[in-house]
Design an enzyme around this catalytic site. Structure first.
Site, PDB file in Angstrom:
ATOM      1  CB  SER A   1     -66.398  36.019   2.003  1.00  0.00           C
ATOM      2  OG  SER A   1     -65.156  36.759   1.328  1.00  0.00           O
TER       3      SER A   1
ATOM      4  CG  ASN B   1     -64.144  34.357   7.279  1.00  0.00           C
ATOM      5  OD1 ASN B   1     -63.645  35.219   6.495  1.00  0.00           O
ATOM      6  ND2 ASN B   1     -63.394  33.812   8.118  1.00  0.00           N
ATOM      7  CD  GLU B   2     -60.840  32.051   5.531  1.00  0.00           C
ATOM      8  OE1 GLU B   2     -60.059  32.956   5.269  1.00  0.00           O
ATOM      9  OE2 GLU B   2     -60.577  31.326   6.550  1.00  0.00           O
ATOM     10  CG  ASN B   3     -67.649  28.421   7.843  1.00  0.00           C
ATOM     11  OD1 ASN B   3     -66.540  28.701   8.307  1.00  0.00           O
ATOM     12  ND2 ASN B   3     -68.782  28.869   8.645  1.00  0.00           N
TER      13      ASN B   3
END
Length: 831
Positions: free
Chosen positions: A480, A434-436
């Site tokens: 994502s 997530n968002e990395n």
């Protein structure tokens, strides 16, 4: 067959040592030498709470006074009786240890562990003795461990002011360390079952059912790994599903085998709204060469085919989940752990929460990467209810080291959980993080990293390889948001999956119409919890939007400031805490409705909206639709309307207004559309009718004639659009600029065998009428909310769960009965 024995009784807990550093509080004197009864499965916080030794960390500002728990080492101990049974092996099986544990049996070290997300099995036969045995599990402070590893490997970017702890240096539920919706409550304990397993000859170590559908035939390949106590024993492996049975022999020395089964014409599993959810029992058995049963494994599976369509096209590249050949528009929500203490979440609670999702027409839940791989009951409920599951691997909002000891843990954890979860037909997508990747591009990481590892190797190599090798029946996506290539910005609107957070963080929800993403995996708007939840958790006197307890339950950076700035374009500034509570909840519902209607109107290019978020882990002002006490906020009711498989919406297009019919169902939708431009007083200024014909899983746009769509007085007119039994409205100005009439309502309270009916007859136009049952009784709930009534119309609310009779006077006005015009200064009277 082997014998399982739970070791869940007679545990006690002791504080061992403080891991405090700097100004951190030490162990309170009353607890320094206390022996506390412990529940297993459980955790330190819940044990101390049950013993009355700490206040509830969810109330007021108690969280801050309990930080010492996470900086303390804790010792769990129990004694149990054991007698030799003549088996070849006795294993200690730990399904979940949180997190840095040292295990001792009768004073002998057994093992150390450092991963909350794995299970462990240890041969303890040499440590057991007839009669009484003592088992001790000592947990080192997870905070101290993570800080020490950070010092060894070097700091990495990620944790910010909302999440300051080094959660990226330990394989543990990251949101235990705080998040912009969660408290810092760093847990320790035996959070899943712990058991002894006595067995002989061989056992089933792992079963991976590869389930596909090809040419109308259901195919199952049961790939089995065997653990042997007797390497020379011949074995037999059988598998059966839907009356089809297969068998293979496992020769001496072999530790793996595959049984292939074919089921003709199986009933297909579908997400709800697209078909049924038939499930089949798959049974796998291991026997000795002489037929003696040794071990068995059973799981319900579903026959379906899933793929992720990322085909390049004229606008970029698609991101569409395809089930059984049908492209699905995902009407989704993000899922976080439903409690800071996951051992408190049982099958009934999982089922209730997923039922709330289904009742709001949600057909996909994204298990977010800062939480946990959920327990089997979560996925079982999703299988039965027809809810698709997008599963993140557990990486979120930070750079992660790719060095030892983290690297080894990551691969082992991934392999175990992919194998554990792959039997579930609801699981349709593995996602790397997530968002990395977004963080690497946009959050200033590259300069700070200076060439160091940050997780890319996990997302592009390790996890992709684990899924390909372990579960090739499902797609994998590296992150994502992610565009599909490091040559394209990860949050590009035209490629892959995206997140939209500038609306909440910097702008206004009106900017949602500036985007047409291919798949929107995160976006959201905050609102406070229900009144009953807020006032159970916070006891400030006086209570205010900025009183200390309320602010302690608002974890977002400048959260209240963003709430206020988000209200300003739409509503007058509220002057009381009751009005603030109502209007911020209403604005949350409006924001998501606005965005989802826009994104769904672009069905085909955009193929999914996954709101942030469905649920909360404690009582908090957040983006959730269901609050921390399981109460439905106004947003939930808004989602039920805007996620309806058949939706009619009005959208601005090319200088005019279009009616857009959206049909996510498998049947065509044909309806007569009636458009009326009305005064709030009820007069019809213009009317127009048309045919709306929408093919299955498609949209249709119809232009409203300009003379109908153009108001004479924007402040006092509304478009009412009716398509069969669906209705929507369009307004020509913001609420603060609308001349709403003062609501005139006739209210009747009628006891009913199924609850209490409240009949509301409108003598004036009333927008977004809401009845807050929890204001009458914390146990009460209402069936509907955010209802718009024209003059002369009636709506009946059903209240369930009341523990007392209520009167008309209690119900008839604020704060129980509210509408969009409450507290607004009519435009004609504004100074």
């Amino acid at each position: 067959m082997g014998e399982w024995r739970d070791l869940h009784q007679d545990w006690v807990l002791n504080a061992v040592a403080s891991g405090g550093t700097g100004g951190e509080p030490k162990i309170p004197a009353a607890l320094a030498s206390a022996t506390v009864p412990a529940s297993v499965p459980g955790c330190v916080h819940t044990d101390l709470l049950a013993a009355g030794l700490i206040p509830d960390p969810y109330l007021d500002r108690n969280e801050h006074e309990l930080r010492w728990i996470g900086r303390t080492d804790w010792r769990y101990a129990t004694t149990f009786d054991w007698q030799p049974g003549g088996t070849d092996r006795v294993d200690l099986v730990c399904d979940g240890l949180d997190t840095v544990a040292r295990i001792e049996l009768n004073g002998s070290p057994v093992a150390t562990t450092q991963n909350m997300h794995r299970s462990y099995r240890f041969d303890v036969g040499q440590h057991l003795r007839p009669g009484a045995n003592e088992l001790v599990v000592t947990f080192t402070s997870a905070q101290a461990y993570a800080e020490n590893l950070k010092d060894q490997l070097g700091d990495l970017p990620g944790p910010n002011s909302a999440t300051p702890e080094p959660f990226n240096f330990i394989r543990k539920m990251a949101c235990n360390f705080g998040w912009d919706w969660g408290p810092i409550l760093v847990t320790a304990g035996i959070w899943k079952p712990i058991r002894l397993h006595s067995w002989q000859t061989a056992r089933l170590a792992k079963v991976r059912p590869l389930v596909t559908v090809e040419g109308g035939v259901g195919k199952v390949r049961a790939v089995v790994e065997v653990d042997r106590a007797d390497v020379n024993a011949p074995l037999t492996l059988t598998a059966e599903v839907a009356g089809v049975r297969g068998r293979v022999d496992v020769a001496p020395g072999e530790t793996s085998a595959t049984v292939a089964l074919e089921v003709p014409d199986p009933r297909l599993w579908w997400p709800h709204g697209h078909g049924d959810q038939p499930l089949y029992d798959l049974d796998v058995a291991l026997a000795a060469g002489d037929g003696t049963a040794l071990d068995s494994w059973s799981h319900r599976i579903g026959f379906r085919h899933v793929r992720l369509d990322t085909t390049p096209d004229e606008t970029g590249s698609a991101f569409t989940i395809v089930v059984n050949g049908v492209p699905i528009f995902a009407r989704g929500a993000n899922w976080i752990p439903d409690d800071c203490f996951p051992s408190r979440i049982g099958p009934e609670r999982y089922r209730a929460r997923l039922q709330q999702a289904k009742d709001a027409h949600i057909d996909l839940l994204r298990v977010w990467g800062g939480g946990i791989y959920e327990q089997e009951a979560f996925y079982d409920a999703a299988n039965e209810l027809g809810i698709l599951v997008w599963q993140d691997f557990l990486f979120a909002c930070a750079a992660y080291p790719e060095e030892s000891p983290i690297a080894e843990e990551v691969e082992a954890e991934a392999r175990e959980n992919v194998a554990r979860l792959m039997p579930h037909p609801s699981l349709v997508l593995w996602n790397g993080n997530n968002e990395n990747i977004w963080g690497y591009f946009d959050w200033g990481w590259q300069a700070r990293l200076d060439g160091r590892t940050w997780g890319k190797g996990y997302y592009l190599d390790v996890l992709a390889r684990v899924v390909a090798e372990t579960d090739p029946t499902r797609p994998y996506w590296p992150g994502s948001p992610y565009s599909g290539s490091f040559d394209i910005h990860p949050n590009a609107d035209d490629h892959g999956c995206t997140h939209i957070w500038d609306a909440w963080n910097q702008k206004d929800y009106a900017v949602y119409r500036d985007y047409v993403p291919r798949f929107l995996a995160e976006f959201g708007w905050q609102g406070p919890p229900t009144w009953a939840t807020l006032t159970r958790a916070v006891h400030d006197e006086p209570l205010a939007s900025d009183s200390p307890g309320v602010l302690s339950h608002q974890k977002a950076t400048d959260g209240n400031g963003k709430l206020a700035r988000g209200l300003a374009p739409h509503f007058d500034e509220p002057t009381t805490v009751a009005d603030w509570h109502w209007v911020t909840q209403l604005n949350q519902a409006r924001a998501l409705t606005y965005g989802i209607e826009h994104f769904r109107s672009h069905r085909g290019r955009c193929m999914g909206t996954v709101i942030w978020q469905l649920n909360d882990c404690w009582p908090v002002t957040s983006w959730a639709a269901v609050d921390g006490d399981a109460r439905r906020k106004p947003l939930w009711y808004a989602l039920r309307k805007v996620y309806d498989p058949r939706l009619v919406t009005v959208q601005p297009r090319d200088g005019g207004l279009d009616i857009i019919g959206i049909n996510d169902g498998a049947e065509a939708w044909n309806a007569e559309v009636v458009v009326e431009r009305r005064a709030f007083g009820g007069e019809v200024y213009a009317q127009w009718t048309a045919k709306l014909e929408v093919d299955p899983r498609d949209t249709t746009a119809v232009r409203i004639p300009a003379d109908v769509a153009t108001p004479v007085d924007a402040a006092s007119e509304v478009l009412v659009v009716t398509a069969g039994d669906r209705r929507t409205t369009w307004y020509f100005a913001e609420d603060k600029d609308l001349a709403y009439p003062q609501p005139e309502l006739d209210v009747e309270v009628v006891p009913n065998p199924s609850g209490t009916q409240v009949r509301v007859a409108a003598r004036t136009f009333v927008r977004d009428l809401a009845l807050f049952a929890d204001r009458l009784d914390p146990a009460a709930r209402v069936d509907d909310m955010l209802v718009t009534l024209l003059p002369g119309e009636t709506h009946t609310f059903l209240i369930e769960g009341l523990t007392r009779q209520v009167t008309r006077e209690e119900v008839a006005g604020a704060p129980v009965l509210r509408s969009a015009g409450d507290g607004q200064v009519p435009a004609a009277q504004a100074p």
